[in-house]
Structures are given as C-alpha cells and as structure tokens.
Design a protein around this motif. Structure first.
Motif, PDB file in Angstrom:
ATOM      1  N   UNK A 185       0.785  -1.119  -0.057  1.00  9.02           N
ATOM      2  CA  UNK A 185       0.171  -0.124   0.026  1.00  9.02           C
ATOM      3  C   UNK A 185       0.815   1.337  -0.084  1.00  9.02           C
ATOM      4  N   UNK A 186       0.648   2.286  -0.901  1.00 10.77           N
ATOM      5  CA  UNK A 186       1.443   3.353  -0.887  1.00 10.77           C
ATOM      6  C   UNK A 186       0.851   4.329   0.391  1.00 10.77           C
ATOM      7  N   UNK A 187       1.837   4.568   1.235  1.00 12.56           N
ATOM      8  CA  UNK A 187       1.472   5.376   2.265  1.00 12.56           C
ATOM      9  C   UNK A 187       0.928   6.766   2.083  1.00 12.56           C
ATOM     10  N   UNK A 188       1.408   7.097   0.778  1.00 14.40           N
ATOM     11  CA  UNK A 188       0.969   8.697   0.461  1.00 14.40           C
ATOM     12  C   UNK A 188      -0.565   8.551   0.100  1.00 14.40           C
ATOM     13  N   UNK A 189      -0.993   7.554  -0.506  1.00 14.31           N
ATOM     14  CA  UNK A 189      -2.482   7.573  -0.796  1.00 14.31           C
ATOM     15  C   UNK A 189      -3.207   7.213   0.387  1.00 14.31           C
ATOM     16  N   UNK A 190      -2.751   6.548   1.482  1.00 11.66           N
ATOM     17  CA  UNK A 190      -3.418   6.439   2.588  1.00 11.66           C
ATOM     18  C   UNK A 190      -3.693   7.865   3.347  1.00 11.66           C
ATOM     19  N   UNK A 191      -2.400   8.761   3.121  1.00 14.36           N
ATOM     20  CA  UNK A 191      -2.529  10.203   3.706  1.00 14.36           C
ATOM     21  C   UNK A 191      -3.575  10.757   3.046  1.00 14.36           C
ATOM     22  N   UNK A 192      -3.603  10.837   1.496  1.00 11.91           N
ATOM     23  CA  UNK A 192      -4.560  11.548   0.729  1.00 11.91           C
ATOM     24  C   UNK A 192      -5.924  11.050   0.931  1.00 11.91           C
ATOM     25  N   UNK A 193      -6.115   9.748   1.031  1.00  9.64           N
ATOM     26  CA  UNK A 193      -7.672   9.343   1.213  1.00  9.64           C
ATOM     27  C   UNK A 193      -8.073   9.801   2.830  1.00  9.64           C
ATOM     28  N   UNK A 194      -7.243   9.744   3.712  1.00  9.14           N
ATOM     29  CA  UNK A 194      -7.411  10.063   5.030  1.00  9.14           C
ATOM     30  C   UNK A 194      -7.977  11.491   5.046  1.00  9.14           C
ATOM     31  N   UNK A 195      -7.019  12.375   4.669  1.00  9.30           N
ATOM     32  CA  UNK A 195      -7.202  13.896   4.663  1.00  9.30           C
ATOM     33  C   UNK A 195      -8.552  14.045   3.789  1.00  9.30           C
ATOM     34  N   UNK A 196      -8.872  13.446   2.789  1.00  8.63           N
ATOM     35  CA  UNK A 196      -9.886  13.815   1.939  1.00  8.63           C
ATOM     36  C   UNK A 196     -11.236  13.424   2.828  1.00  8.63           C
ATOM     37  N   UNK A 197     -11.122  12.290   3.844  1.00  6.59           N
ATOM     38  CA  UNK A 197     -12.084  11.876   4.527  1.00  6.59           C
ATOM     39  C   UNK A 197     -12.536  12.684   5.823  1.00  6.59           C
ATOM     40  N   UNK A 198     -11.310  13.161   6.502  1.00  7.11           N
ATOM     41  CA  UNK A 198     -11.603  13.640   7.655  1.00  7.11           C
ATOM     42  C   UNK A 198     -11.324  15.253   7.741  1.00  7.11           C
ATOM     43  N   UNK A 199     -11.395  15.829   6.636  1.00  5.25           N
ATOM     44  CA  UNK A 199     -10.905  17.274   6.348  1.00  5.25           C
ATOM     45  C   UNK A 199     -11.827  18.259   7.418  1.00  5.25           C
ATOM     46  N   UNK A 200     -13.006  17.890   7.396  1.00  6.01           N
ATOM     47  CA  UNK A 200     -13.744  18.968   8.321  1.00  6.01           C
ATOM     48  C   UNK A 200     -13.734  18.469   9.986  1.00  6.01           C
ATOM     49  N   UNK A 201     -13.395  17.040  10.004  1.00  2.00           N
ATOM     50  CA  UNK A 201     -13.232  16.830  11.555  1.00  2.00           C
ATOM     51  C   UNK A 201     -11.866  17.240  11.938  1.00  2.00           C
ATOM     52  N   UNK A 202     -10.969  17.375  11.166  1.00  2.00           N
ATOM     53  CA  UNK A 202      -9.683  17.882  11.454  1.00  2.00           C
ATOM     54  C   UNK A 202      -9.395  19.224  11.820  1.00  2.00           C
TER      55      UNK A 202
END
Length: 212
Positions: free
Chosen positions: A4-21
């Motif tokens: 798994x590309x860790x950058x994809x994990x980071x990208x998808x993660x922030x796409x999902x939690x942007x407002x929560x962050x």
C-alpha cells in the motif's frame, strides 16, 4: 501496509476527515505564536509557501489577510478545494510536496507544519534540501518534525472512519537534516501532544547563500 502506498493512505485520510480535522471557523489555536513569529520575520508583502497547507486555516488565511502572497500545497483535493474557498486571496495547488517544483529563491518563508511527518523518511531530507533552494537569502523556514522516531498508522483517526499514516525521525535527526540542507537553526522547541509531542524548528537561509 505491505503493498500500500502510504501517500495514498494520507491523501484518502485527509479527504475523509478534512472537516473533522479543522472546521471552517477554527481559530489559530496553538499556531498563534508561530504565526505572530512569522509575521515579525517577514518583509511587507512577503512571499510564503505553505507545504501541507490543509484547508488553508490557520496559516495561509492569517498570512494572506496580513497582506502576504501565500502559495499552499497539499495532497488532498478536498483540503485544497476548501482552501480556495476559505482563503480566496491565496494560491493553492493539489500536489505531492516532494514532487512540487518552484524556482530558486522564490519565497521569503516556507512553512511545513505537521506535514513532513506524513512523508516517507527517505524523502524528507531530500525535500528539506529543495526547500532551502526555494528560500531567498535570509528567508525563514518554520517546520515541525517528530520528537521521537516512529512509523505507523491509526485506524478511525479522530473518530472520522479513516486510517492515517505517519513516519518521523527524532529531534536530533531533523536538526541534522535541516543543517545539512544548508540552513541555520535559530530556535527549536518541544510541542507536547498526548503522551509525546513534536519538535518545532525555526531555521534561516544564510544571507550569503547563493542561488544554485
């Protein structure tokens, strides 16, 4: 994480939690003294690169409102879309910071808060060397890194249903990398968080530095 590309994990993660962050109306919070420090160090209408700018709050917004020309870069398209709305006077780009290109001596300051730690360790010192070339002589670098070395993930980060990935070295290693990049560390501090924390660095490109 194998395969798994860790950058994809980071990208998808922030796409999902942007407002929560960070909410649209979030204040500067713990960033406030760092932003004040930047404003004291910047020339009038200075140019600033915000690497890992997120939704543009608080750094890009505060500096843009103070009259500085801000360019923000972030992996997350959701974060960048929000930033363009929330900070309309700044310029934003969806990109991998380790692959971004800027002319030499383009910026009076480069900010990289809580972003290096989302990049593969092998790419971090390379990026720091490139950042040094993007700074004008006497330009400032403000960055946070790890306090202790660690690489890992957290599921359901912030309770928002997304996985996030981090990888960071320790304080001494970041200090060495910054110095090896050609910058002078002028100050550093420990920023506590939960059971550990982060290291914050202020560094400057020497006035005698020459553009490659």
């Amino acid at each position: 994480m194998r395969g798994v590309d860790p950058k994809d994990v980071v990208r998808r993660g922030y796409d999902a939690i942007s407002h929560a962050y960070r909410a649209d109306d979030a204040d500067e919070g713990g960033y406030a003294p760092w932003i004040r420090g930047l404003r004291r160090r910047l020339p009038a209408r200075g140019t600033v690169l915000d690497l890992g700018c997120g939704c543009g709050i608080p750094v890009a917004r505060a500096l843009s409102e103070a009259g500085h020309a801000v360019t923000g870069v972030d992996l997350s398209e959701v974060q960048i879309q929000r930033a363009r709305t929330l900070v309309p006077r700044a310029t934003f780009r969806t990109a991998d910071a380790t692959e971004a290109e800027f002319p030499a001596a383009s910026f009076d300051a480069v900010v990289c808060l809580y972003a290096l730690i989302h990049m593969p360790l092998s790419e971090q010192p390379v990026l720091l060397r490139r950042i040094a070339t993007w700074l004008r002589p006497d330009g400032w670098f403000l960055a946070s890194g790890g306090h202790q070395a660690w690489t890992g993930t957290e599921d359901d980060w912030l309770g928002a249903g997304a996985t996030m990935w981090w990888s960071h070295a320790d304080t001494a290693t970041y200090r060495t990398w910054i110095i090896q990049a050609g910058l002078v560390v002028t100050d550093e501090e420990f920023v506590p968080e939960d059971e550990s924390g982060h290291s914050l660095f202020w560094a400057r490109r020497p006035a005698t530095a020459t553009t490659p």
